[in-house]
Write a protein that holds these residues in place. Structure first.
Motif, PDB file in Angstrom:
ATOM      1  N   ALA A  21       0.953  -1.239  -0.201  1.00  0.00           N
ATOM      2  CA  ALA A  21       0.112   0.027  -0.118  1.00  0.00           C
ATOM      3  C   ALA A  21       0.796   1.256   0.072  1.00  0.00           C
ATOM      4  O   ALA A  21       2.043   1.120   0.561  1.00  0.00           O
ATOM      5  CB  ALA A  21      -0.927  -0.108   1.183  1.00  0.00           C
ATOM      6  N   GLN A  22       0.343   2.248  -0.490  1.00  0.00           N
ATOM      7  CA  GLN A  22       1.134   3.590  -0.624  1.00  0.00           C
ATOM      8  C   GLN A  22       1.270   4.102   0.865  1.00  0.00           C
ATOM      9  O   GLN A  22       0.257   3.886   1.639  1.00  0.00           O
ATOM     10  CB  GLN A  22       0.476   4.305  -1.427  1.00  0.00           C
ATOM     11  N   GLU A  23       2.162   4.939   1.015  1.00  0.00           N
ATOM     12  CA  GLU A  23       2.424   5.666   2.463  1.00  0.00           C
ATOM     13  C   GLU A  23       2.558   7.297   1.998  1.00  0.00           C
ATOM     14  O   GLU A  23       3.413   7.517   1.173  1.00  0.00           O
ATOM     15  CB  GLU A  23       3.553   5.148   3.144  1.00  0.00           C
ATOM     16  N   LYS A  24       1.741   8.047   2.577  1.00  0.00           N
ATOM     17  CA  LYS A  24       1.601   9.393   2.391  1.00  0.00           C
ATOM     18  C   LYS A  24       2.864   9.737   3.234  1.00  0.00           C
ATOM     19  O   LYS A  24       2.754   9.512   4.434  1.00  0.00           O
ATOM     20  CB  LYS A  24       0.552  10.295   2.692  1.00  0.00           C
ATOM     21  N   LEU A  25       3.906  10.641   2.787  1.00  0.00           N
ATOM     22  CA  LEU A  25       4.950  11.045   3.389  1.00  0.00           C
ATOM     23  C   LEU A  25       4.768  12.691   3.554  1.00  0.00           C
ATOM     24  O   LEU A  25       4.413  13.392   2.456  1.00  0.00           O
ATOM     25  CB  LEU A  25       6.051  10.787   2.613  1.00  0.00           C
ATOM     26  N   ASN A  26       5.115  13.193   4.596  1.00  0.00           N
ATOM     27  CA  ASN A  26       5.355  14.666   5.006  1.00  0.00           C
ATOM     28  C   ASN A  26       6.931  15.170   4.950  1.00  0.00           C
ATOM     29  O   ASN A  26       7.616  14.681   5.746  1.00  0.00           O
ATOM     30  CB  ASN A  26       4.805  15.191   6.260  1.00  0.00           C
ATOM     31  N   ILE A  27       7.124  15.416   3.702  1.00  0.00           N
ATOM     32  CA  ILE A  27       8.508  15.863   3.369  1.00  0.00           C
ATOM     33  C   ILE A  27       8.870  17.240   3.579  1.00  0.00           C
ATOM     34  O   ILE A  27       8.180  18.212   3.315  1.00  0.00           O
ATOM     35  CB  ILE A  27       8.904  15.532   1.711  1.00  0.00           C
ATOM     36  N   SER A  28       9.974  17.449   4.406  1.00  0.00           N
ATOM     37  CA  SER A  28      10.455  18.977   4.797  1.00  0.00           C
ATOM     38  C   SER A  28      11.724  19.145   3.829  1.00  0.00           C
ATOM     39  O   SER A  28      12.424  18.311   3.920  1.00  0.00           O
ATOM     40  CB  SER A  28      10.804  18.890   5.998  1.00  0.00           C
ATOM     41  N   VAL A  41       5.390  19.843  -5.360  1.00  0.00           N
ATOM     42  CA  VAL A  41       3.924  20.551  -5.235  1.00  0.00           C
ATOM     43  C   VAL A  41       2.842  19.825  -4.847  1.00  0.00           C
ATOM     44  O   VAL A  41       1.889  20.291  -4.604  1.00  0.00           O
ATOM     45  CB  VAL A  41       3.740  21.561  -6.569  1.00  0.00           C
ATOM     46  N   ASP A  42       3.286  18.529  -5.044  1.00  0.00           N
ATOM     47  CA  ASP A  42       2.032  17.514  -4.809  1.00  0.00           C
ATOM     48  C   ASP A  42       2.295  16.820  -3.306  1.00  0.00           C
ATOM     49  O   ASP A  42       3.307  16.878  -3.168  1.00  0.00           O
ATOM     50  CB  ASP A  42       2.042  16.445  -5.848  1.00  0.00           C
ATOM     51  N   ASP A  43       1.229  16.083  -2.933  1.00  0.00           N
ATOM     52  CA  ASP A  43       1.392  15.278  -1.869  1.00  0.00           C
ATOM     53  C   ASP A  43       2.286  14.111  -2.334  1.00  0.00           C
ATOM     54  O   ASP A  43       2.264  13.892  -3.407  1.00  0.00           O
ATOM     55  CB  ASP A  43      -0.057  14.752  -1.294  1.00  0.00           C
ATOM     56  N   VAL A  44       3.352  13.605  -1.360  1.00  0.00           N
ATOM     57  CA  VAL A  44       4.215  12.837  -1.705  1.00  0.00           C
ATOM     58  C   VAL A  44       3.922  11.166  -1.005  1.00  0.00           C
ATOM     59  O   VAL A  44       3.258  11.279  -0.091  1.00  0.00           O
ATOM     60  CB  VAL A  44       5.801  13.032  -1.224  1.00  0.00           C
ATOM     61  N   TYR A  45       3.712  10.282  -2.069  1.00  0.00           N
ATOM     62  CA  TYR A  45       3.440   9.068  -1.668  1.00  0.00           C
ATOM     63  C   TYR A  45       4.468   7.940  -1.926  1.00  0.00           C
ATOM     64  O   TYR A  45       5.038   8.138  -3.022  1.00  0.00           O
ATOM     65  CB  TYR A  45       2.108   8.461  -2.274  1.00  0.00           C
ATOM     66  N   SER A  46       4.863   7.010  -1.176  1.00  0.00           N
ATOM     67  CA  SER A  46       6.079   6.267  -1.228  1.00  0.00           C
ATOM     68  C   SER A  46       5.512   4.606  -1.770  1.00  0.00           C
ATOM     69  O   SER A  46       4.273   4.632  -1.261  1.00  0.00           O
ATOM     70  CB  SER A  46       6.986   6.246  -0.005  1.00  0.00           C
ATOM     71  N   PHE A  47       6.272   4.035  -2.368  1.00  0.00           N
ATOM     72  CA  PHE A  47       5.921   2.840  -2.865  1.00  0.00           C
ATOM     73  C   PHE A  47       7.080   2.066  -2.454  1.00  0.00           C
ATOM     74  O   PHE A  47       8.148   2.500  -2.353  1.00  0.00           O
ATOM     75  CB  PHE A  47       5.512   2.541  -4.125  1.00  0.00           C
ATOM     76  N   ASN A  48       7.149   0.390  -2.458  1.00  0.00           N
ATOM     77  CA  ASN A  48       8.372  -0.360  -2.394  1.00  0.00           C
ATOM     78  C   ASN A  48       9.143   0.057  -3.421  1.00  0.00           C
ATOM     79  O   ASN A  48       8.827   0.126  -4.716  1.00  0.00           O
ATOM     80  CB  ASN A  48       8.022  -1.817  -2.335  1.00  0.00           C
ATOM     81  N   SER A  49      10.449  -0.002  -3.259  1.00  0.00           N
ATOM     82  CA  SER A  49      11.625   0.232  -4.380  1.00  0.00           C
ATOM     83  C   SER A  49      11.514  -1.247  -5.185  1.00  0.00           C
ATOM     84  O   SER A  49      11.060  -2.286  -4.606  1.00  0.00           O
ATOM     85  CB  SER A  49      12.811   0.525  -3.825  1.00  0.00           C
ATOM     86  N   ALA A  75       8.810   6.947  -5.467  1.00  0.00           N
ATOM     87  CA  ALA A  75       7.772   7.991  -4.774  1.00  0.00           C
ATOM     88  C   ALA A  75       7.393   8.884  -6.058  1.00  0.00           C
ATOM     89  O   ALA A  75       8.160   8.907  -7.062  1.00  0.00           O
ATOM     90  CB  ALA A  75       8.090   8.758  -3.891  1.00  0.00           C
ATOM     91  N   ASN A  76       6.305   9.548  -5.707  1.00  0.00           N
ATOM     92  CA  ASN A  76       5.958  10.581  -6.915  1.00  0.00           C
ATOM     93  C   ASN A  76       6.553  11.961  -6.813  1.00  0.00           C
ATOM     94  O   ASN A  76       6.161  13.026  -6.440  1.00  0.00           O
ATOM     95  CB  ASN A  76       4.528  10.852  -7.153  1.00  0.00           C
ATOM     96  N   VAL A  77       8.023  11.742  -6.733  1.00  0.00           N
ATOM     97  CA  VAL A  77       8.624  13.149  -6.764  1.00  0.00           C
ATOM     98  C   VAL A  77       9.310  13.437  -8.125  1.00  0.00           C
ATOM     99  O   VAL A  77       9.282  12.601  -8.870  1.00  0.00           O
ATOM    100  CB  VAL A  77      10.131  12.630  -5.719  1.00  0.00           C
ATOM    101  N   PRO A  78       9.663  14.611  -8.237  1.00  0.00           N
ATOM    102  CA  PRO A  78      10.073  15.028  -9.596  1.00  0.00           C
ATOM    103  C   PRO A  78      11.215  14.399 -10.236  1.00  0.00           C
ATOM    104  O   PRO A  78      11.126  14.090 -11.265  1.00  0.00           O
ATOM    105  CB  PRO A  78      10.446  16.687  -9.338  1.00  0.00           C
ATOM    106  N   ASN A  79      12.153  14.029  -9.306  1.00  0.00           N
ATOM    107  CA  ASN A  79      13.316  13.142  -9.588  1.00  0.00           C
ATOM    108  C   ASN A  79      13.786  12.005  -8.869  1.00  0.00           C
ATOM    109  O   ASN A  79      13.472  11.403  -8.564  1.00  0.00           O
ATOM    110  CB  ASN A  79      14.576  14.103 -10.392  1.00  0.00           C
ATOM    111  N   ALA A  80      14.611  12.527  -7.988  1.00  0.00           N
ATOM    112  CA  ALA A  80      15.001  11.841  -6.865  1.00  0.00           C
ATOM    113  C   ALA A  80      15.599  12.936  -5.552  1.00  0.00           C
ATOM    114  O   ALA A  80      16.122  13.828  -5.847  1.00  0.00           O
ATOM    115  CB  ALA A  80      16.445  10.876  -7.188  1.00  0.00           C
ATOM    116  N   LEU A  81      15.437  12.304  -4.271  1.00  0.00           N
ATOM    117  CA  LEU A  81      16.020  13.124  -3.370  1.00  0.00           C
ATOM    118  C   LEU A  81      16.387  12.351  -2.036  1.00  0.00           C
ATOM    119  O   LEU A  81      15.753  11.157  -2.014  1.00  0.00           O
ATOM    120  CB  LEU A  81      15.008  14.313  -2.866  1.00  0.00           C
ATOM    121  N   ALA A  82      17.219  12.847  -1.298  1.00  0.00           N
ATOM    122  CA  ALA A  82      17.611  12.510  -0.034  1.00  0.00           C
ATOM    123  C   ALA A  82      16.988  13.353   1.029  1.00  0.00           C
ATOM    124  O   ALA A  82      16.913  14.341   1.029  1.00  0.00           O
ATOM    125  CB  ALA A  82      18.994  12.348   0.211  1.00  0.00           C
TER     126      ALA A  82
END
Length: 315
Positions: A21-28, A41-49, A75-82
């Motif tokens: 299942a997706q997990e909604k993340l609060n990214i700072s 700009v969107d809510d971020v959801y994570s999935f298994n890699s 995740a539905n991020v623009p590219n990749a992030l740590a």
């Protein structure tokens, strides 16, 4: 048979071996470092890699001789992030972005270098420094990705493919221009081929050639040493020497007497222990101008895995 193998690899990268299942993340963004610098700009959801991404990460940390101290998620991020979530280190990447850049560059190395870049942010401690992406931090991560790419057998052009294709020519307030990023990757790549240790960017030791630094004054004062704290409840079991006075602060606002006045050399040795994100060995040295009842603040920076620079600055 070759076509079947290629299709199998593509499927592995698109579909995780375990569907969750997706997990909604609060990214700072204050504790996040992204590859190109686009805003979220969107809510971020994570999935298994994917299995492929997990394998790439495993190869990267193995080749630099380090333990994996982070999790990786699609995740539905623009590219990749740590980033950091609830004290845990994460690498988030867009599978759609990775596939598009692979197709655009014509090489798998573009995706590998992007993941190596984000790993470099975590291993260099960038995500525990408030402020998010900054040009100097991005260049450190670029050098790390070049180093890793060389160790894994990539050519320099392969290591630079992702930046060459899409990076901003002029840069931004958070990310350096393309020319600087390509140069940083080249430096790391050359270090990887020369057998050097993984690159980092330590704070310069502030030294002076003034011979008066070696003079220990007979007149002393009481000084206050302050650590203003951080976001992760880190403790600093350190020993400080100023001139001929050595002491161990036992709280974040510590008064110490017997500090010699005038220009004095100092050194710091010890540890920085952060319960949520790990620790590092800390060391530093420099020169201080000691005045009556002076106040100095402790600052530190993670410069490579398990290593930190630490220094004093006047209040």
């Amino acid at each position: 048979m070759k076509s079947i193998i290629q299709i199998t690899i593509l499927i592995l990268f698109i579909y995780p071996s375990t569907i969750s299942a997706q997990e909604k993340l609060n990214i700072s963004l204050d504790n996040s470092c992204s590859y190109y610098g686009e805003k979220i700009v969107d809510d971020v959801y994570s999935f298994n890699s994917t299995d492929e991404a997990e394998e790439i990460v495993g190869r990267i940390v193995k080749i630099v001789g380090l333990e994996q101290n982070f999790d990786i998620k699609s995740a539905n991020v623009p590219n990749a992030l740590a980033t950091i979530k609830n004290g845990s280190r994460l690498i988030l990447y867009s599978q759609n972005f990775i596939l598009n850049i692979k197709n655009a560059t014509g090489t798998d190395w573009s995706g590998i270098s992007i993941l190596a870049h984000e790993i470099g942010h975590h291993l260099n401690g960038h995500t525990i420094i408030s402020g998010g992406s900054r040009p100097n931090l991005e260049l450190q991560a670029d050098k790390f990705s070049g180093f890793v790419a060389a160790k894994l057998g990539a050519s320099l052009s392969d290591a630079q493919a992702a930046i060459s294709k899409f990076s901003s020519k002029s840069g931004s307030s958070t990310h350096p221009p393309k020319s600087a990023r390509l140069e940083a990757i080249a430096i790391g790549w050359n270090q990887g081929n020369s057998g050097s240790k993984p690159p980092s960017e330590p704070e310069p030791v502030r030294e002076s050639s003034n011979e008066k630094e070696n003079v220990i004054s007979n007149t002393t004062t009481t000084a206050r040493i302050i650590y203003t704290g951080d976001n992760y409840g880190c403790g600093l079991p350190i020993q400080i020497t100023i001139g001929n006075k050595t002491f161990t602060p036992n709280n974040n606002s510590f008064e110490v007497s017997g500090i010699p006045l005038g220009t004095q050399k100092y050194s710091i040795q010890g540890q920085i222990n952060c319960p949520a994100i790990g620790g590092c060995s800390a060391s530093g040295q420099g020169t201080l101008n000691i005045s009556e009842n002076a106040t100095f603040y402790i600052s530190w920076q993670n410069v490579s895995f398990g290593q930190c620079n630490i220094w004093l600055q006047p209040g």
